[in-house]
Design a protein around this motif. Structure first.
Motif, mmCIF file in Angstrom:
data_model
loop_
_atom_site.group_PDB
_atom_site.id
_atom_site.type_symbol
_atom_site.label_atom_id
_atom_site.label_comp_id
_atom_site.label_asym_id
_atom_site.label_seq_id
_atom_site.Cartn_x
_atom_site.Cartn_y
_atom_site.Cartn_z
ATOM 1 N N LYS A 186 0.854 -1.184 0.000
ATOM 2 C CA LYS A 186 0.000 0.000 0.000
ATOM 3 C C LYS A 186 0.888 1.231 0.000
ATOM 4 C CE LYS A 186 -4.494 1.354 1.830
ATOM 5 N NZ LYS A 186 -5.528 1.102 2.875
ATOM 6 N N LYS A 187 0.727 2.073 -1.024
ATOM 7 C CA LYS A 187 1.569 3.250 -1.164
ATOM 8 C C LYS A 187 0.737 4.447 -1.611
ATOM 9 C CE LYS A 187 5.834 0.740 -2.288
ATOM 10 N NZ LYS A 187 6.980 0.641 -3.236
ATOM 11 N N THR A 188 1.272 5.638 -1.366
ATOM 12 C CA THR A 188 0.625 6.874 -1.782
ATOM 13 C C THR A 188 1.465 7.533 -2.864
ATOM 14 O OG1 THR A 188 -0.374 7.220 0.392
ATOM 15 C CG2 THR A 188 -0.205 9.131 -1.046
ATOM 16 N N ALA A 189 0.799 7.943 -3.944
ATOM 17 C CA ALA A 189 1.469 8.643 -5.038
ATOM 18 C C ALA A 189 0.538 9.732 -5.546
ATOM 19 C CB ALA A 189 1.824 7.674 -6.165
ATOM 20 N N ALA A 190 1.071 10.908 -5.780
ATOM 21 C CA ALA A 190 0.290 12.051 -6.264
ATOM 22 C C ALA A 190 -0.938 12.303 -5.388
ATOM 23 C CB ALA A 190 -0.116 11.839 -7.724
ATOM 24 N N GLY A 191 -0.786 12.049 -4.086
ATOM 25 C CA GLY A 191 -1.862 12.318 -3.144
ATOM 26 C C GLY A 191 -2.954 11.271 -3.083
ATOM 27 N N ILE A 192 -2.782 10.172 -3.782
ATOM 28 C CA ILE A 192 -3.796 9.107 -3.825
ATOM 29 C C ILE A 192 -3.203 7.829 -3.254
ATOM 30 C CG2 ILE A 192 -5.274 7.710 -5.320
ATOM 31 C CD1 ILE A 192 -5.362 10.013 -7.263
ATOM 32 N N SER A 193 -3.997 7.130 -2.447
ATOM 33 C CA SER A 193 -3.564 5.859 -1.869
ATOM 34 C C SER A 193 -3.864 4.721 -2.843
ATOM 35 C CB SER A 193 -4.287 5.617 -0.546
ATOM 36 O OG SER A 193 -3.955 4.345 -0.017
ATOM 37 N N TYR A 194 -2.886 3.851 -3.026
ATOM 38 C CA TYR A 194 -3.015 2.731 -3.957
ATOM 39 C C TYR A 194 -2.631 1.415 -3.295
ATOM 40 C CZ TYR A 194 -3.078 6.026 -7.921
ATOM 41 O OH TYR A 194 -3.387 7.022 -8.801
ATOM 42 N N PHE A 195 -3.272 0.357 -3.754
ATOM 43 C CA PHE A 195 -2.729 -0.974 -3.585
ATOM 44 C C PHE A 195 -1.830 -1.238 -4.791
ATOM 45 C CE2 PHE A 195 -6.543 -1.769 -0.905
ATOM 46 C CZ PHE A 195 -5.878 -2.227 0.225
ATOM 47 N N ILE A 196 -0.579 -1.541 -4.535
ATOM 48 C CA ILE A 196 0.375 -1.842 -5.606
ATOM 49 C C ILE A 196 0.552 -3.354 -5.649
ATOM 50 C CG2 ILE A 196 2.686 -1.425 -6.482
ATOM 51 C CD1 ILE A 196 0.931 1.079 -6.369
ATOM 52 N N LEU A 197 0.033 -3.963 -6.699
ATOM 53 C CA LEU A 197 0.029 -5.421 -6.830
ATOM 54 C C LEU A 197 1.129 -5.862 -7.778
ATOM 55 C CD1 LEU A 197 -1.127 -8.281 -6.558
ATOM 56 C CD2 LEU A 197 -2.819 -7.682 -8.306
ATOM 57 N N GLY A 198 2.167 -6.486 -7.224
ATOM 58 C CA GLY A 198 3.250 -7.009 -8.040
ATOM 59 C C GLY A 198 3.101 -8.509 -8.244
ATOM 60 N N ILE A 199 3.308 -8.937 -9.474
ATOM 61 C CA ILE A 199 3.180 -10.353 -9.832
ATOM 62 C C ILE A 199 4.433 -10.791 -10.569
ATOM 63 C CG2 ILE A 199 1.859 -12.080 -11.139
ATOM 64 C CD1 ILE A 199 -0.535 -10.082 -10.931
ATOM 65 N N GLY A 200 5.099 -11.801 -10.053
ATOM 66 C CA GLY A 200 6.203 -12.430 -10.760
ATOM 67 C C GLY A 200 5.723 -13.752 -11.322
ATOM 68 N N LEU A 201 5.804 -13.909 -12.624
ATOM 69 C CA LEU A 201 5.290 -15.115 -13.286
ATOM 70 C C LEU A 201 6.394 -15.750 -14.117
ATOM 71 C CD1 LEU A 201 2.910 -16.968 -14.093
ATOM 72 C CD2 LEU A 201 2.371 -15.335 -15.910
ATOM 73 N N ASN A 202 6.734 -16.997 -13.778
ATOM 74 C CA ASN A 202 7.704 -17.761 -14.564
ATOM 75 C C ASN A 202 7.004 -18.309 -15.797
ATOM 76 O OD1 ASN A 202 9.641 -17.352 -12.543
ATOM 77 N ND2 ASN A 202 9.029 -19.212 -11.458
ATOM 78 N N VAL A 203 7.501 -17.953 -16.964
ATOM 79 C CA VAL A 203 6.787 -18.290 -18.199
ATOM 80 C C VAL A 203 7.555 -19.292 -19.061
ATOM 81 C CG1 VAL A 203 5.704 -17.378 -20.287
ATOM 82 C CG2 VAL A 203 5.700 -16.009 -18.176
#
Length: 238
Positions: A115-132
């Motif tokens: 959970k991070k704030t950028a440009a005054g807005i709170s976001y859920f930052i969802l990172g996905i690592g996928l082995n392809v």
């Protein structure tokens, strides 16, 4: 159109996406790369990924749109990725609590929700690592890829774009907390099977029963009966 940005390389897509968020952001922007230098995993771990054959993808979700506790949204995102991979591979992925994606007993994807704030807005930052497309994992015996587990090769750019579209639809669908928890328990890896666990350096058999509404894993242990555990308090050996 919701932006999705390809980066030739970067340190971490979860960090890079913050540079692309704006104060009037209402969509779900995403960034992705096939060459992530310093990927992040859960609880300070790193995510190792070979260059040009795997996907690192991050989606920004305005937290004001999410009407559930963070731990349940974490499970919801894991179910979204599992569902996407089920459709793409025609196989049945499983979720290793709390949010690793398993296909045929090998980990093919890991998620990191911040959970991070950028440009005054709170976001859920969802990172996905996928082995392809990776064919071997000499130092990671529990890891696999879509190629090793399905025998099929996939186009990395197509996966990134399809995943972006799918997540936007899945994550904004109206759902209840009970449905989120039910989905997780339906996908749960090793549920109701005798497994070996390590707890404080001691191994014993047990059976995963469920994840409870507070996010704890309930395990019926051979020597101690039904117990509940939080992240890092128990390790499933498989």
């Amino acid at each position: 159109m919701t932006p999705i940005i390809y980066l030739k390389e970067c340190a971490s897509t979860n960090d890079e996406i913050l540079h692309f968020l704006k104060s009037d952001q209402t969509a779900f922007p995403a960034v992705y790369t096939f060459n992530q230098k310093k990927g992040k995993g859960q609880y300070g771990n790193s995510w190792e990924s070979a260059a040009d054959i795997n996907l690192a993808f991050t989606l920004a979700v305005p937290s004001a749109l999410i009407k559930m506790p963070t731990h349940l949204f974490n499970f919801h995102t894991a179910a979204a990725v599992a569902d996407f991979l089920a459709i793409m591979t025609n196989m049945q992925p499983e979720i290793k609590w709390p949010n690793d994606i398993i296909i045929k007993n090998k980990k093919v994807a890991g998620l990191l929700l911040e959970k991070k704030t950028a440009a005054g807005i709170s976001y859920f930052i969802l990172g996905i690592g996928l082995n392809v497309l990776q064919k071997s994992f000499p130092n990671l015996p529990k890891a696999g890829s879509l190629l090793t587990q399905t025998g099929n090769e996939f186009n990395l750019h197509e996966i990134a774009n399809d995943l972006h579209i799918y997540l936007q639809h899945f994550l904004i669908k109206e759902t209840s907390e009970n449905e989120v928890l039910g989905n997780l328990n339906n996908w749960l890896f090793r549920k109701n099977k005798i497994s070996v666990f390590e707890i404080k350096g001691v191994r014993q058999n047990g059976i995963i029963k469920e994840v409870d509404p507070e996010g704890f894993l309930r395990v019926d242990l051979e020597n101690e009966g039904l117990q509940r555990f939080y992240h890092k308090e128990i390790e499933l050996l498989y």
